[in-house]
Design a protein around this motif. Structure first.
Motif, PDB file in Angstrom:
ATOM      1  N   LEU A 172      56.698  24.233 -33.901  1.00 56.26           N
ATOM      2  CA  LEU A 172      56.036  24.727 -32.694  1.00 56.26           C
ATOM      3  C   LEU A 172      57.069  25.149 -31.646  1.00 56.26           C
ATOM      4  O   LEU A 172      56.908  26.174 -30.981  1.00 56.26           O
ATOM      5  CB  LEU A 172      55.112  23.648 -32.118  1.00 56.26           C
ATOM      6  N   ALA A 173      58.134  24.357 -31.526  1.00 57.87           N
ATOM      7  CA  ALA A 173      59.193  24.712 -30.577  1.00 57.87           C
ATOM      8  C   ALA A 173      59.805  26.053 -30.954  1.00 57.87           C
ATOM      9  O   ALA A 173      60.044  26.911 -30.095  1.00 57.87           O
ATOM     10  CB  ALA A 173      60.266  23.631 -30.539  1.00 57.87           C
ATOM     11  N   GLY A 174      60.040  26.254 -32.262  1.00 57.21           N
ATOM     12  CA  GLY A 174      60.607  27.517 -32.727  1.00 57.21           C
ATOM     13  C   GLY A 174      59.697  28.686 -32.388  1.00 57.21           C
ATOM     14  O   GLY A 174      60.157  29.737 -31.917  1.00 57.21           O
ATOM     15  N   ALA A 175      58.393  28.506 -32.609  1.00 60.37           N
ATOM     16  CA  ALA A 175      57.446  29.587 -32.332  1.00 60.37           C
ATOM     17  C   ALA A 175      57.422  29.907 -30.840  1.00 60.37           C
ATOM     18  O   ALA A 175      57.460  31.076 -30.441  1.00 60.37           O
ATOM     19  CB  ALA A 175      56.053  29.183 -32.809  1.00 60.37           C
ATOM     20  N   LEU A 176      57.389  28.866 -30.016  1.00 59.82           N
ATOM     21  CA  LEU A 176      57.330  29.073 -28.566  1.00 59.82           C
ATOM     22  C   LEU A 176      58.593  29.758 -28.053  1.00 59.82           C
ATOM     23  O   LEU A 176      58.527  30.759 -27.324  1.00 59.82           O
ATOM     24  CB  LEU A 176      57.143  27.719 -27.870  1.00 59.82           C
ATOM     25  N   VAL A 177      59.748  29.240 -28.461  1.00 58.09           N
ATOM     26  CA  VAL A 177      61.022  29.790 -27.996  1.00 58.09           C
ATOM     27  C   VAL A 177      61.192  31.218 -28.511  1.00 58.09           C
ATOM     28  O   VAL A 177      61.586  32.125 -27.766  1.00 58.09           O
ATOM     29  CB  VAL A 177      62.197  28.892 -28.460  1.00 58.09           C
ATOM     30  N   GLY A 178      60.855  31.437 -29.791  1.00 62.46           N
ATOM     31  CA  GLY A 178      60.988  32.774 -30.375  1.00 62.46           C
ATOM     32  C   GLY A 178      60.108  33.785 -29.665  1.00 62.46           C
ATOM     33  O   GLY A 178      60.559  34.884 -29.316  1.00 62.46           O
ATOM     34  N   ALA A 179      58.858  33.417 -29.426  1.00 60.26           N
ATOM     35  CA  ALA A 179      57.934  34.341 -28.763  1.00 60.26           C
ATOM     36  C   ALA A 179      58.401  34.629 -27.343  1.00 60.26           C
ATOM     37  O   ALA A 179      58.395  35.783 -26.888  1.00 60.26           O
ATOM     38  CB  ALA A 179      56.524  33.747 -28.746  1.00 60.26           C
ATOM     39  N   ALA A 180      58.825  33.594 -26.627  1.00 60.79           N
ATOM     40  CA  ALA A 180      59.233  33.768 -25.230  1.00 60.79           C
ATOM     41  C   ALA A 180      60.483  34.636 -25.121  1.00 60.79           C
ATOM     42  O   ALA A 180      60.546  35.554 -24.293  1.00 60.79           O
ATOM     43  CB  ALA A 180      59.471  32.400 -24.581  1.00 60.79           C
ATOM     44  N   LEU A 181      61.485  34.359 -25.968  1.00 59.06           N
ATOM     45  CA  LEU A 181      62.730  35.121 -25.867  1.00 59.06           C
ATOM     46  C   LEU A 181      62.539  36.578 -26.295  1.00 59.06           C
ATOM     47  O   LEU A 181      63.095  37.488 -25.684  1.00 59.06           O
ATOM     48  CB  LEU A 181      63.841  34.460 -26.694  1.00 59.06           C
ATOM     49  N   ALA A 182      61.743  36.795 -27.337  1.00 61.91           N
ATOM     50  CA  ALA A 182      61.540  38.163 -27.824  1.00 61.91           C
ATOM     51  C   ALA A 182      60.823  39.003 -26.758  1.00 61.91           C
ATOM     52  O   ALA A 182      61.233  40.131 -26.459  1.00 61.91           O
ATOM     53  CB  ALA A 182      60.738  38.148 -29.125  1.00 61.91           C
ATOM     54  N   THR A 183      59.762  38.455 -26.161  1.00 59.83           N
ATOM     55  CA  THR A 183      59.035  39.232 -25.148  1.00 59.83           C
ATOM     56  C   THR A 183      59.858  39.383 -23.875  1.00 59.83           C
ATOM     57  O   THR A 183      59.841  40.436 -23.245  1.00 59.83           O
ATOM     58  CB  THR A 183      57.691  38.558 -24.811  1.00 59.83           C
ATOM     59  N   ALA A 184      60.610  38.329 -23.503  1.00 59.41           N
ATOM     60  CA  ALA A 184      61.475  38.450 -22.324  1.00 59.41           C
ATOM     61  C   ALA A 184      62.485  39.573 -22.544  1.00 59.41           C
ATOM     62  O   ALA A 184      62.795  40.332 -21.621  1.00 59.41           O
ATOM     63  CB  ALA A 184      62.187  37.135 -22.045  1.00 59.41           C
ATOM     64  N   ALA A 202      53.982  33.266 -17.701  1.00 58.33           N
ATOM     65  CA  ALA A 202      54.824  34.434 -17.931  1.00 58.33           C
ATOM     66  C   ALA A 202      54.098  35.461 -18.795  1.00 58.33           C
ATOM     67  O   ALA A 202      54.123  36.662 -18.509  1.00 58.33           O
ATOM     68  CB  ALA A 202      56.131  34.003 -18.588  1.00 58.33           C
ATOM     69  N   PHE A 203      53.415  34.984 -19.844  1.00 57.22           N
ATOM     70  CA  PHE A 203      52.727  35.917 -20.739  1.00 57.22           C
ATOM     71  C   PHE A 203      51.583  36.633 -20.025  1.00 57.22           C
ATOM     72  O   PHE A 203      51.316  37.811 -20.300  1.00 57.22           O
ATOM     73  CB  PHE A 203      52.211  35.176 -21.976  1.00 57.22           C
ATOM     74  N   ALA A 204      50.897  35.926 -19.107  1.00 55.38           N
ATOM     75  CA  ALA A 204      49.836  36.572 -18.342  1.00 55.38           C
ATOM     76  C   ALA A 204      50.430  37.716 -17.520  1.00 55.38           C
ATOM     77  O   ALA A 204      49.863  38.818 -17.444  1.00 55.38           O
ATOM     78  CB  ALA A 204      49.150  35.558 -17.431  1.00 55.38           C
ATOM     79  N   ALA A 205      51.598  37.447 -16.929  1.00 56.17           N
ATOM     80  CA  ALA A 205      52.272  38.513 -16.175  1.00 56.17           C
ATOM     81  C   ALA A 205      52.692  39.651 -17.091  1.00 56.17           C
ATOM     82  O   ALA A 205      52.563  40.826 -16.730  1.00 56.17           O
ATOM     83  CB  ALA A 205      53.490  37.932 -15.457  1.00 56.17           C
ATOM     84  N   PHE A 206      53.145  39.313 -18.297  1.00 54.29           N
ATOM     85  CA  PHE A 206      53.561  40.362 -19.250  1.00 54.29           C
ATOM     86  C   PHE A 206      52.387  41.273 -19.571  1.00 54.29           C
ATOM     87  O   PHE A 206      52.547  42.489 -19.703  1.00 54.29           O
ATOM     88  CB  PHE A 206      54.091  39.760 -20.554  1.00 54.29           C
ATOM     89  N   ALA A 207      51.192  40.671 -19.737  1.00 55.22           N
ATOM     90  CA  ALA A 207      50.009  41.465 -20.069  1.00 55.22           C
ATOM     91  C   ALA A 207      49.742  42.476 -18.956  1.00 55.22           C
ATOM     92  O   ALA A 207      49.435  43.652 -19.214  1.00 55.22           O
ATOM     93  CB  ALA A 207      48.800  40.552 -20.264  1.00 55.22           C
ATOM     94  N   TRP A 208      49.915  42.022 -17.714  1.00 55.05           N
ATOM     95  CA  TRP A 208      49.712  42.918 -16.587  1.00 55.05           C
ATOM     96  C   TRP A 208      50.826  43.971 -16.520  1.00 55.05           C
ATOM     97  O   TRP A 208      50.621  45.103 -16.063  1.00 55.05           O
ATOM     98  CB  TRP A 208      49.673  42.089 -15.292  1.00 55.05           C
ATOM     99  N   LEU A 209      52.030  43.603 -17.004  1.00 51.89           N
ATOM    100  CA  LEU A 209      53.200  44.473 -16.872  1.00 51.89           C
ATOM    101  C   LEU A 209      53.266  45.583 -17.919  1.00 51.89           C
ATOM    102  O   LEU A 209      54.043  46.528 -17.760  1.00 51.89           O
ATOM    103  CB  LEU A 209      54.474  43.630 -16.982  1.00 51.89           C
TER     104      LEU A 209
END
Lengths: 294, 333
Positions: B63-75, B208-215
């Protein structure tokens, strides 16, 4: 007659002066050094233990024992020896660890004699003490220190002989209040040797490295009966309780279920010097409390 | 094809990849366990080592890998869009070096604090990241009405160098075992050993993801240049501020959980763009899912390749990411 004597003295000085400079350290090496510098805690302890304390003129940044050593000038450590300060102390012997090749070359260029050593396992500790003793002219003192260490180790071995050898995890680094960044002793090195001498069996005996990153899965899978944490820095009673409590998350580990988690904050367990047998005894007490009850 | 269909298609495609990675990752590890025993609820959990390896060691890690991977890739996607620079990464603007400095201090000085399951090292990493973001943000908005992306970039890169110097300084005074641990922290480690670090990072990443959706739409407009975006009715300053702060938040949360795992934030966005085009409405969800799958996959390699010895996950991502990125460079020109 008088003249010829004078000539002889002058000639002998001249002979000394024209000797190739690279031979100089070897000549110096034959004499007993009176200004010694050591930058590694273990060797500083050794020098004081064999009675060479008065000859030590500089110690390393991390050297804490014996208390007399703390009063001496500090001249850097394994990775950052301060050459300028060292030379300014006019040493006639500098103890150098095997990996300090640049440092050694610099000292040789400055014609400062060196004594090179290395410690991989427990036997190296007594070997280094013996070699150091004969190098600085304190062979008999060194022999007596070695005898004391060996007698103590032998005593520990006899006491734990025939007893079940608990599987132990020896941790020497971990994040505060978390089960993260855990580093443990692998199947080689002096920590592993101390554990074996103390009547324990290393859970990472198959890993031929001095340190192993002990992941949660590895700790669960290796099922240590005892967890021994070695800390160079002292820890308060309150923090000690908290740090032991952190392990409760891994209730599948026998050591956690039976409450056999020991935190040793004692320099003797992490410095491979003359007090290594005392450190071994601390580990043996953690592994076999019943044997050392009295 | 309508945008809805393209989004749906990429979410299904990359989503199933992420799902496969996340379902299979907890099944493998440095030891072999019996799944039947792990899921045997009749046994007490305390004595069931298989269940503990599954639920305490492997599942949080996945789960940590999925969270970190998703966050870093979208960032990474957001920073590349914000700076209009394909070489931008989540770590370009100093967030990771701020986090690293915080973590170094916590390790070296052995800060023994913990609240709500967060221990000192991740907390200090997050605070360090926030400090770095605040400095860069203040500099970039100091002499401009809005946010100067040039100043942002220069301040970020300079702060990175400055913080790196401070890190070396702290490390120099650390003793041997500590400096080894700090160095290891820089290589990334997902072995979180409990769910608390993940649970505390999830709210931050969700914001952060909510902001990404708006962005997504504003970033599409920004890609044509800020002047033409402005003429199309976009509040450029607001979009830039939102992009910088939300991507920094995601990066800070990710780094505090798993350390500065490199290359995810650059290879995942580029690979995704190769496959789905450059519309941020598709690239963002696809990158989140692919980033999760990629890091979970890399972590499986990290813990099994030479088990029982662990390879730092950042080393794996860099070994895969480096050559891939060079290939991408050559291919483009």
């Amino acid at each position: 007659m008088v003249t010829s004597k004078k000539t002889l003295i002058v000639a002998s000085f001249a002979l000394f002066a024209i000797l190739p400079s690279r031979l100089m350290p070897e000549i110096a090496a034959q004499s007993k050094p009176s200004r010694i510098i050591s930058v590694i805690p273990a060797v500083t302890e050794m020098l004081f233990a064999i009675g060479a304390g008065p000859q030590v003129v500089g110690v390393g940044s991390f050297d804490e024992y014996p208390p007399e050593a703390r009063k001496l000038p500090r001249v850097g450590a394994l990775l950052d020896p301060d050459l300028e300060r060292i030379l300014s102390l006019r040493p006639d012997l500098v103890i150098v660890y095997e990996s300090q090749t640049d440092f050694r070359r610099q000292l040789e260029r400055a014609s400062v004699p060196t004594f090179v050593y290395k410690h991989a396992g427990l036997p190296d500790v007594t070997q280094t003490i013996t070699a150091l003793g004969s190098r600085i002219g304190r062979a008999s003192e060194a022999a007596s220190v070695v005898r004391t260490i060996e007698a103590k180790l032998e005593d520990i071995r006899t006491r734990v002989q025939g007893r079940p050898r608990p599987n132990a995890l020896v941790v020497f680094g971990r994040d505060a209040l978390a089960l993260r960044g855990i580093y443990a002793s692998g199947g080689v090195g002096f920590l592993n040797d101390m554990l074996e001498a103390a009547g324990g069996s290393n859970v990472f005996t198959d890993v031929a490295k001095q340190s192993v990153q002990a992941t949660t899965e590895l700790i669960l899978a290796r099922r240590p009966d005892v967890i021994i944490e070695l800390r160079p820095k002292p820890i308060g009673a309150e923090d000690l309780k908290k740090e032991i409590g952190v392990w409760q998350a891994l209730s599948g580990v026998p050591a956690v279920r039976t409450g056999r988690i020991v935190i040793l904050s004692d320099q003797r367990t992490v410095v491979p010097g003359p007090r290594v047998a005392e450190g071994t005894e601390l580990i043996a007490r953690a592994l076999h409390p019943e044997v050392f009850a009295k | 094809m309508s945008i809805r269909r393209r989004v749906a298609l990429s979410v299904v495609g990359f989503g199933s990849l992420a799902l496969v990675a996340m379902v299979s990752a907890p099944l493998v590890g440095s030891t072999s366990i019996s799944l039947r025993r792990a899921f045997d609820w009749s046994q007490p959990f305390d004595g069931n080592v298989d269940a503990q390896i599954f639920f305490v060691a492997r599942l949080p890690r996945t789960l940590a890998g999925a969270l970190v991977g998703a966050a870093l890739a979208t960032a990474g996607v957001i920073f590349q869009g914000l700076l209009r620079n394909p070489l931008a990464t989540p770590f370009t603007l100093g967030v990771s070096s701020g986090a690293a400095l915080g973590a170094m201090l916590a390790i070296t000085f052995d800060w023994a604090i913990s609240f709500a399951g967060i221990s000192a090292v991740p907390a200090a990493a997050f605070v360090g990241a926030a400090v770095a973001v605040a400095i860069v943000y203040a500099l970039a908005s100091a002499r401009h009405r809005g946010l100067s992306t040039d100043v942002l970039l220069l301040a970020g890169v300079t702060l990175n160098a400055f913080f790196s110097a401070l890190i070396l300084c702290v490390q120099y005074f650390a003793d041997f075992a500590d400096s080894y641990r700090t160095l290891r922290w820089l290589m990334g480690d997902l072995d979180v050993s409990s769910y608390e670090p993940i649970l505390s990072a999830v709210p931050l990443v969700v914001v952060a993801f909510a902001a990404f959706a708006w962005l997504a739409k504003p970033l599409n407009l920004l890609s044509m240049g800020s002047d033409s975006a402005e003429t199309r009715g976009l509040s450029v300053v607001r979009a830039q501020r939102g992009a910088f702060l939300s991507a920094s938040l995601a990066t800070g949360a990710a780094v505090s959980v798993g350390g500065p795992v490199g290359f995810i934030g650059i290879i995942v966005p580029h690979l995704v763009r190769l496959l789905v085009g450059s519309d941020h409405r598709v690239v963002l969800p696809a990158s989140a899912l692919f980033g999760a799958a990629f890091l979970v996959g890399c972590d499986v390699l990290a813990r099994t390749l030479i088990a029982p010895v662990e390879i730092p996950v950042g080393v794996i991502t860099a070994l895969i990411g480096g050559p891939f990125f060079l290939w991408l460079l050559v291919r483009k020109h």
